[in-house]
Design an enzyme around this catalytic site. Structure first.
Site, PDB file in Angstrom:
ATOM      1  N   GLY B  16       0.821  -1.210   0.000  1.00 12.11           N
ATOM      2  CA  GLY B  16       0.000   0.000   0.000  1.00 12.11           C
ATOM      3  C   GLY B  16       0.851   1.254   0.000  1.00 12.11           C
ATOM      4  N   ASP B 141       0.771   1.496   8.857  1.00  8.93           N
ATOM      5  CA  ASP B 141       0.258   0.792  10.040  1.00  8.93           C
ATOM      6  C   ASP B 141       1.250   0.757  11.194  1.00  8.93           C
ATOM      7  OD1 ASP B 141      -2.014   0.242   8.619  1.00  8.93           O
ATOM      8  OD2 ASP B 141      -1.356  -1.751   7.990  1.00  8.93           O
ATOM      9  N   MET B 183      -7.662   3.193   9.581  1.00  8.86           N
ATOM     10  CA  MET B 183      -6.982   2.011   9.039  1.00  8.86           C
ATOM     11  C   MET B 183      -6.075   1.339  10.079  1.00  8.86           C
ATOM     12  SD  MET B 183      -5.802   2.951   5.179  1.00  8.86           S
ATOM     13  CE  MET B 183      -6.915   2.743   3.783  1.00  8.86           C
ATOM     14  N   ARG B 185      -5.578  -2.967  10.561  1.00  6.03           N
ATOM     15  CA  ARG B 185      -6.385  -4.104  10.994  1.00  6.03           C
ATOM     16  C   ARG B 185      -5.728  -4.878  12.134  1.00  6.03           C
ATOM     17  NH1 ARG B 185     -10.486  -6.933   6.969  1.00  6.03           N
ATOM     18  NH2 ARG B 185     -11.060  -8.763   8.149  1.00  6.03           N
ATOM     19  N   TYR B 330      -8.783   5.961   1.884  1.00  4.58           N
ATOM     20  CA  TYR B 330      -7.456   5.999   1.267  1.00  4.58           C
ATOM     21  C   TYR B 330      -6.710   7.300   1.520  1.00  4.58           C
ATOM     22  CZ  TYR B 330      -7.825   1.661  -1.441  1.00  4.58           C
ATOM     23  OH  TYR B 330      -7.899   0.348  -1.824  1.00  4.58           O
ATOM     24  N   GLN B 332      -5.886   8.502   4.090  1.00  2.00           N
ATOM     25  CA  GLN B 332      -4.887   8.259   5.145  1.00  2.00           C
ATOM     26  C   GLN B 332      -3.522   7.883   4.588  1.00  2.00           C
ATOM     27  OE1 GLN B 332      -6.940   5.855   8.590  1.00  2.00           O
ATOM     28  NE2 GLN B 332      -8.109   5.623   6.702  1.00  2.00           N
ATOM     29  N   ARG B 333      -3.517   7.227   3.449  1.00  2.00           N
ATOM     30  CA  ARG B 333      -2.235   6.755   2.929  1.00  2.00           C
ATOM     31  C   ARG B 333      -1.767   7.540   1.715  1.00  2.00           C
ATOM     32  NH1 ARG B 333      -4.003   0.830   0.441  1.00  2.00           N
ATOM     33  NH2 ARG B 333      -4.315   1.549  -1.691  1.00  2.00           N
TER      34      ARG B 333
END
Lengths: 446, 446
Positions: B16, B141, B183, B185, B330, B332-333
Site C-alpha cells: 500500500g 500501520d 486504518m 487491521r 485511502y 490516510q495513505r
C-alpha cells in the site's frame, strides 16, 4: 430610536462548518475594534440559538494572537446551529437586541442565514429601531445566489482536489476502480473541484458525475467499464446528489429501484430495504413518496455505487476487479491544515467589509464577491454589498431555485466531466495545490 | 563471481502507498548516483512484477528537480504490487538479476517485501553470486518488527490527527456523536494517533478503540452513551480492526452476530446477510468459519457502528441523536499535501542508508530506526541495519506474531484510550500539526 449608530454588536455563525468561517468572524471583530460607535462585541454561541438564550462570548476579551489562531482554525469557533428561526423567533431575537442595546448584527452562514437576517431586519424597520444587519456568506457547496463564489468553497475544493490527486496516484500504483463520493447535494461545484487534481493527460479523476445532470445505473457502470477497459484503471468523482431523471437522489429513487430489478440486481433492493429497517429501528426513517425508507447511512451511497459497479464488471469481464469506494466525509468541511490562501483572505475580507459598510451608514446587505475584468486574465476580485433578499431568494416566485447550480458552460456535453472553462474559473479559488511529481517514463534499454 | 561489487542496481516499491515511500526511492537513487561501482539505476515498475517482466524505468534519466518533486508526492511513483512471490518467482527474479548484471537490489515495502528480499538473498548466496539485498521498511500501520517506528507512519498519523482535530471542532460546533473508522487491521498505532488531535482538556477524540483489545457491542454503545450524556457530544476513533474476544473483526464475528440477536438488533444481522449477498453476486464473497460472507464494503463497518449506536441511544434517550460515521479511507495513505517533516526526512534517510551500507560491503539487511537516549528528552533517532529475517519474521516459531501490536504501556487500563506515554512517543513522529485555536470563553456580563 438611537440614530447615532452607537451600540453593541452581535456576531454569530450558522450551518455546516468550513475551513474559513472563523476568518469571517475575526474579520468582523477586528474591523469592529476600529470603530468607536461599536461598544460591546458579542459572539453568540450557536448562532441564533445563543441569541435566544442570551449566551454570548466577549469578543473584546480575546487577544489578537488568539484571534489569529482562531482564524486559522476550521469549523465555527462560536459554535453553529441548524436552526431556522420562525417569524416569532426573529421577533424574540429583535426584542433581545433592543433590550441589550444591540445595533449591529452580523450573521455568517448560508442562504437560511440570509433569510433569518432579512426577517429580523424587517422587524427592526417596522419598529423604527436602528439596526444594521449583515449577512456574510459561507458554504463549501458554493451554491449561494448572487456571489461569483462563496467563502468556504476554495478550501473545501482544495481538500477535494488534493484527495483526488492522492486517489489518482494510489490508483496508478495499484490499478483498479476507485469511486469517491463528494459533498454537495444540490450543486456540483465541490465535486467539480476534483478536476483540479489533474496535472498530466491521463490523470484522474476520469469521470466527474454531477447533480446538475441525471444518470441511469446503466450509463454509470458502462462509463466506468469503458474507462477501465481503456486505461486499466479508473478514478471516479461522484456527487452525493447523483440523481435520476426526475431529480431524485439515487438512494431515494424508485426509478433506480426499478432499474436494479431490471438489471437483475435485486440483491441491492433487498440491501436497501434492510438498511431502511435499521433507520426505522433508530427512531423512524422518513419515508419517501414510494414508502421506502430514506437512507442516511454515511457510506450507503458509496456502497451502492461500488456494488452496482462490482456486479457489472464481474458479469462483463468475468473477474473481480479491485474496487473501492470512499465517502470523503466531514474532512471536506473541517479537516485541519488544508486552507486555500485566496479563500482565507476573502473570508476575512467579507467580515471586514460587512462592518465597514455597516458603519458607513448602510443598513443591511450581504457581502458578495465579483471578479474584475481589469485583471487581464489574472485573478482579481472585489467584495460588494448585495440585497439580503436577492441572496436568500425569499421573494423568488415558486419554482425558481433558491440556490445556484453549476452553469451549463462548466459541464461537458457528455455529462461525465467539467469543461476547461470550469477549471480556469476554479483554479485561483483553490490557491496553491500540493506538488504532484511523476517520473519521466524513460525505459531502461536492455 | 563479481566480487568487486560493480554492477547495476534495481529498486522497487511494494504494498500500500504512503506519503513518503517516494522519499525512500529518491534516497536510494541520490545515494546510488554518488558511487561509481553502481552503474545502471533501474526502477522496477510495480515491484517484483516489473522485475519478472523486465520492465524498468531509467532512474539516471530523471532530473534532480523532478526527483525532488517525486519525493514530495504521495503513493509509489514506480507503481506498486500486492504480489507475494513464491520460491520459484524469486528464482526467476534472481536469474533476471544475473542476466542483467544486477548486483544491488533495494525493496521498499512491508514485511512481505522483507520476506521476498530474504528469499532472493538466500538464492544468491547458494549460487555464490555477489548480490547486495536491502529492505527499506514502509507502512502506515507501523506494525513492522524491530524498528522503533516505520517510515510512512508519521505522515499517516499526522493526517489522522488533523482529521480528528477537524472532527472535534465540527462536533463542538454542531454537537452529536461522530464515529470515525481508522486504518490498521492488526495494530492500533494509526488509530492511536487520533489522540494527538487533543489540545485542551475535553477535546476529542473522547474514546479510542484499538484492535489490541476486544469489545462487545454493549461495552461500545454504553461507553458512547456515557460520553454523550456527560459532554453532550462525542467524537470516537475506532480501528477497522475492532474485534471480539476471540480476535475476529466485528463484521466477521459470530459472537457479534449472537450479541445483535440478544440485543434485539436482528435488523442488523439481516442487513449483514443482505450485504453478504451483494459480495456473492460480484464474484463470490469469501465465507468465514461460520458460513457468513466476509464484507469488504468500504463503509460497512462504519455503518454497523453507527447503527448499533443510533438504535441504542434512541432506546435509552428516547430521541434521535445527531449521529454520523465516516471511514477515513485511502486519504490516510495517499492524500496529497499532508506530510510529517520528520517522517519525510527519515524515509529519505532509510533509502540513503541502505545504499551506504550496501556499498560499504555489507551484503544484506533491513534499515530500521532507534531512538537515542542521549537526546535528554529531545527526539533523536538513528538508522541501523537489522537482519532481514528478524524484520520479516520468517524464522519465528508458529504462533509468534509477525507484526508488532501496540505495547501494553501505550493502552490505558480502561481500554478506551491511549496513555500519556503513547502521546509522548508519537508526538515527534507526526511533526508540526495544524493550528487549533479555541476562543477564551469569557461570557458577556449582561
Amino acid at each position: 430610536m438611537a440614530s447615532t449608530g452607537k451600540g453593541n454588536l452581535v456576531v454569530g455563525q450558522s450551518g455546516g462548518p468550513t475551513a474559513v468561517i472563523n476568518q469571517s468572524l475575526v474579520g468582523v471583530v477586528q474591523e469592529a475594534l476600529r470603530h468607536e460607535q461599536i461598544t460591546g462585541i458579542y459572539g453568540a454561541h450557536n448562532g441564533v440559538e445563543g441569541i435566544l438564550r442570551e449566551d454570548f462570548v466577549d469578543m473584546r476579551a480575546q487577544s489578537n494572537y488568539l484571534l489569529e489562531e482562531v482564524a486559522a482554525t476550521p469549523s465555527a469557533a462560536l459554535g453553529s446551529c441548524r436552526f431556522k428561526p420562525k417569524e416569532e423567533d426573529c421577533k424574540a431575537i429583535f426584542e433581545i437586541f433592543r433590550k441589550l442595546d444591540v445595533h449591529y448584527f452580523f450573521y455568517i452562514g448560508g442562504n437560511d442565514s440570509a433569510l433569518s437576517t432579512g426577517i429580523i431586519n424587517n422587524i427592526a424597520k417596522q419598529q423604527n429601531y436602528d439596526l444594521r444587519v449583515f449577512h456574510c456568506p459561507k458554504t463549501i457547496d458554493n451554491d449561494l445566489l448572487v456571489t461569483d463564489h462563496c467563502p468556504g468553497y476554495g478550501s473545501a475544493g482544495k481538500y477535494v482536489a488534493q484527495a483526488f490527486m492522492g486517489n489518482d496516484l494510489d490508483n496508478r500504483a495499484l490499478p483498479g476502480v476507485k469511486i469517491d463520493v463528494v459533498m454537495g447535494r444540490n450543486a456540483g461545484w465541490l465535486t467539480a473541484a476534483a478536476a483540479l487534481a489533474r496535472v498530466q493527460p491521463g490523470d484522474g479523476p476520469h469521470a466527474i458525475i454531477l447533480p446538475e445532470r441525471s444518470y441511469t445505473i446503466k450509463e454509470f457502470v458502462e462509463k466506468i467499464e469503458a474507462i477501465y477497459t481503456k486505461n486499466g484503471r479508473a478514478s471516479i468523482a461522484v456527487s452525493e446528489g447523483i440523481c435520476d431523471k426526475e431529480g431524485n437522489v439515487w438512494l431515494q429513487s424508485d426509478i433506480i429501484r426499478a432499474e436494479l430489478k431490471e438489471l437483475g440486481m435485486d440483491v441491492l433492493n433487498d440491501w436497501m430495504d434492510a438498511t431502511g429497517k435499521i433507520e426505522d429501528e433508530a427512531g423512524g426513517a422518513k419515508l419517501d413518496a414510494f414508502g421506502h425508507a430514506q437512507l442516511s447511512g454515511s457510506g450507503a451511497l458509496a456502497d451502492l455505487l461500488a456494488s452496482v459497479t462490482k456486479i457489472h464488471l464481474y458479469r462483463k469481464l468475468g473477474k473481480k476487479v479491485r474496487l473501492r469506494a470512499d465517502t470523503l466525509g466531514y474532512a471536506q468541511r473541517s479537516f485541519a491544515g488544508v486552507v486555500s490562501e485566496t479563500d482565507a483572505a476573502e473570508a476575512r475580507e467579507s467580515g471586514r467589509a460587512a462592518v465597514q459598510v455597516a458603519v458607513s451608514g448602510v443598513k443591511d446587505g450581504s457581502i458578495c464577491f465579483r471578479r474584475l475584468k481589469a485583471g487581464f486574465g489574472k485573478y482579481l476580485c472585489e467584495s460588494f454589498r448585495a440585497e439580503l433578499d436577492d441572496v436568500s431568494g425569499v421573494d423568488f416566485p415558486k419554482g425558481v431555485k433558491q440556490y445556484r447550480p453549476m452553469e451549463d458552460k462548466f459541464i461537458s456535453e457528455c455529462k461525465f466531466d467539467v469543461t476547461p472553462e470550469f477549471v480556469e474559473w476554479a483554479k485561483p479559488l483553490l490557491g496553491t495545490l500540493a506538488v504532484k511529481g511523476l517520473l519521466d517514463q524513460v525505459p531502461v534499454k536492455i
